[in-house]
Motif scaffolding. Structure first.
Motif, PDB file in Angstrom:
ATOM      1  N   TYR A   1      -2.002 -29.766   8.739  1.00 21.04           N
ATOM      2  CA  TYR A   1      -2.551 -30.687   9.720  1.00 21.04           C
ATOM      3  C   TYR A   1      -3.491 -31.681   9.035  1.00 21.04           C
ATOM      4  N   PRO A   2      -2.943 -32.623   8.269  1.00 25.50           N
ATOM      5  CA  PRO A   2      -3.817 -33.551   7.545  1.00 25.50           C
ATOM      6  C   PRO A   2      -4.448 -34.589   8.469  1.00 25.50           C
ATOM      7  N   HIS A   3      -5.583 -35.134   8.053  1.00 25.64           N
ATOM      8  CA  HIS A   3      -6.222 -36.266   8.717  1.00 25.64           C
ATOM      9  C   HIS A   3      -5.839 -37.487   7.894  1.00 25.64           C
ATOM     10  N   LEU A   4      -5.047 -38.386   8.467  1.00 23.68           N
ATOM     11  CA  LEU A   4      -4.521 -39.516   7.721  1.00 23.68           C
ATOM     12  C   LEU A   4      -5.086 -40.830   8.264  1.00 23.68           C
ATOM     13  N   SER A   5      -5.485 -41.691   7.366  1.00 23.49           N
ATOM     14  CA  SER A   5      -5.957 -43.014   7.757  1.00 23.49           C
ATOM     15  C   SER A   5      -4.752 -43.907   8.054  1.00 23.49           C
ATOM     16  N   ALA A   6      -5.002 -45.068   8.647  1.00 23.19           N
ATOM     17  CA  ALA A   6      -3.929 -46.019   8.917  1.00 23.19           C
ATOM     18  C   ALA A   6      -3.286 -46.436   7.601  1.00 23.19           C
ATOM     19  N   GLY A   7      -1.962 -46.544   7.616  1.00 21.49           N
ATOM     20  CA  GLY A   7      -1.243 -46.939   6.414  1.00 21.49           C
ATOM     21  C   GLY A   7      -0.158 -45.935   6.084  1.00 21.49           C
ATOM     22  N   THR A   8       0.425 -46.089   4.889  1.00 19.92           N
ATOM     23  CA  THR A   8       1.522 -45.236   4.435  1.00 19.92           C
ATOM     24  C   THR A   8       0.994 -44.139   3.520  1.00 19.92           C
ATOM     25  N   HIS A   9       1.496 -42.923   3.708  1.00 21.54           N
ATOM     26  CA  HIS A   9       1.069 -41.758   2.929  1.00 21.54           C
ATOM     27  C   HIS A   9       2.301 -40.990   2.461  1.00 21.54           C
ATOM     28  N   THR A  10       2.148 -40.266   1.357  1.00 25.41           N
ATOM     29  CA  THR A  10       3.208 -39.400   0.847  1.00 25.41           C
ATOM     30  C   THR A  10       2.739 -37.951   0.932  1.00 25.41           C
ATOM     31  N   VAL A  11       3.573 -37.119   1.528  1.00 30.31           N
ATOM     32  CA  VAL A  11       3.316 -35.680   1.595  1.00 30.31           C
ATOM     33  C   VAL A  11       4.453 -35.023   0.812  1.00 30.31           C
ATOM     34  N   ALA A  12       4.099 -34.225  -0.191  1.00 30.46           N
ATOM     35  CA  ALA A  12       5.106 -33.610  -1.051  1.00 30.46           C
ATOM     36  C   ALA A  12       4.887 -32.109  -1.147  1.00 30.46           C
ATOM     37  N   PHE A  13       5.977 -31.392  -1.313  1.00 28.58           N
ATOM     38  CA  PHE A  13       5.950 -29.940  -1.483  1.00 28.58           C
ATOM     39  C   PHE A  13       6.713 -29.608  -2.763  1.00 28.58           C
TER      40      PHE A  13
ATOM     41  N   GLN B   1      10.190 -31.799  -2.758  1.00 26.49           N
ATOM     42  CA  GLN B   1      10.608 -32.639  -1.636  1.00 26.49           C
ATOM     43  C   GLN B   1       9.404 -33.435  -1.162  1.00 26.49           C
ATOM     44  N   ALA B   2       9.592 -34.731  -0.944  1.00 29.23           N
ATOM     45  CA  ALA B   2       8.516 -35.590  -0.476  1.00 29.23           C
ATOM     46  C   ALA B   2       8.986 -36.394   0.723  1.00 29.23           C
ATOM     47  N   VAL B   3       8.051 -36.736   1.581  1.00 28.55           N
ATOM     48  CA  VAL B   3       8.338 -37.586   2.732  1.00 28.55           C
ATOM     49  C   VAL B   3       7.235 -38.631   2.830  1.00 28.55           C
ATOM     50  N   GLU B   4       7.637 -39.848   3.174  1.00 28.61           N
ATOM     51  CA  GLU B   4       6.654 -40.893   3.412  1.00 28.61           C
ATOM     52  C   GLU B   4       6.413 -40.986   4.904  1.00 28.61           C
ATOM     53  N   VAL B   5       5.148 -41.018   5.282  1.00 30.64           N
ATOM     54  CA  VAL B   5       4.772 -41.143   6.685  1.00 30.64           C
ATOM     55  C   VAL B   5       3.854 -42.342   6.842  1.00 30.64           C
ATOM     56  N   LYS B   6       3.864 -42.915   8.017  1.00 27.47           N
ATOM     57  CA  LYS B   6       3.019 -44.080   8.282  1.00 27.47           C
ATOM     58  C   LYS B   6       2.220 -43.849   9.542  1.00 27.47           C
ATOM     59  N   VAL B   7       0.935 -44.126   9.450  1.00 27.38           N
ATOM     60  CA  VAL B   7       0.050 -44.100  10.605  1.00 27.38           C
ATOM     61  C   VAL B   7      -0.192 -45.551  10.990  1.00 27.38           C
ATOM     62  N   ALA B   8       0.201 -45.919  12.194  1.00 27.57           N
ATOM     63  CA  ALA B   8       0.049 -47.298  12.660  1.00 27.57           C
ATOM     64  C   ALA B   8      -1.276 -47.460  13.397  1.00 27.57           C
ATOM     65  N   THR B   9      -1.794 -48.678  13.399  1.00 29.61           N
ATOM     66  CA  THR B   9      -3.049 -48.951  14.107  1.00 29.61           C
ATOM     67  C   THR B   9      -2.794 -49.384  15.542  1.00 29.61           C
ATOM     68  N   GLU B  10      -1.569 -49.803  15.854  1.00 31.08           N
ATOM     69  CA  GLU B  10      -1.215 -50.256  17.205  1.00 31.08           C
ATOM     70  C   GLU B  10       0.009 -49.498  17.697  1.00 31.08           C
ATOM     71  N   LEU B  11       0.098 -49.347  19.003  1.00 34.67           N
ATOM     72  CA  LEU B  11       1.279 -48.744  19.620  1.00 34.67           C
ATOM     73  C   LEU B  11       2.421 -49.758  19.588  1.00 34.67           C
TER      74      LEU B  11
END
Length: 194
Positions: free
Chosen positions: A64-76, A88-98
């Motif tokens: 359950y990471p706390h991610l700031s706005a922008g693109t992040h990489t989570v890898a295992f 295995q890695a996945v890129e996730v994005k936290v948007a500032t607007e809906l």
């Protein structure tokens, strides 16, 4: 591919291996968020590990990471008991607007039922799908409360508000997502062909 997530998402990694002795404990799993190694004792991300025995499933890691706005990489990185390593890695994005993106229904045209699919850049408190005739008459409203950031789908049986099957033809639909005082919507066409 890039996946939209909330700023505090649940990220799940399921580990598969044909050998039941391949994974024994969390020491065989390394987690990286934006390149930084995360300890299983990290109170901010709260990684959880559990062994599984269903089919080829050997373990599951949830964080359950706390991610700031922008693109992040989570890898295992998983090192099994026999020296095999998988990353295995996945890129996730936290948007500032809906935002509402990748709106479509499948199959289209359809005979009996279709899935409305869409991606939300942030969670929405409610989502409505309104189906109209081409003349603009509302014939059905589908509701979904608390849609998640990322991919969502809502199934429709091709029936109007009275439960009657619709005639063959072209119809319009509007997907409306709301979060707080922000509302976004997209309009598209669908066809029924029985």
């Amino acid at each position: 591919s890039l996946a939209y997530v909330a700023s505090e998402p649940e990220i799940r990694c399921t580990i598969f291996d044909a050998n039941p002795l391949a994974i024994r404990d969390s020491s065989q799993v390394s987690i990286f968020v934006d390149g930084s190694l995360i300890a299983f004792a990290d109170p901010n991300i709260r990684p959880q590990f559990r062994l599984l025995t269903a089919g080829d499933k050997r373990a599951e890691v949830v964080l359950y990471p706390h991610l700031s706005a922008g693109t992040h990489t989570v890898a295992f990185r998983i090192d099994d008991a026999f020296g095999q390593r998988v990353e295995q890695a996945v890129e996730v994005k936290v948007a500032t607007e809906l935002e509402l993106v990748e709106v479509l229904n499948y199959p289209n045209p359809f005979a009996d039922e279709t899935d409305f699919t869409f991606t939300l850049t942030q969670p929405a408190e409610d989502v409505q799908i309104k189906i109209f005739t081409v003349a603009g008459r509302l014939i059905r409203t589908l509701l979904a409360a608390h849609a998640a950031a990322g991919f969502n789908h809502i199934r429709w049986d091709g029936r109007d508000a009275d439960g009657d099957a619709l005639a063959n033809g072209v119809y319009l639909y509007k997907v409306i997502a709301r979060h707080g005082d922000r509302q976004v919507e997209k309009i598209s066409k669908l066809a029924i062909a029985r």
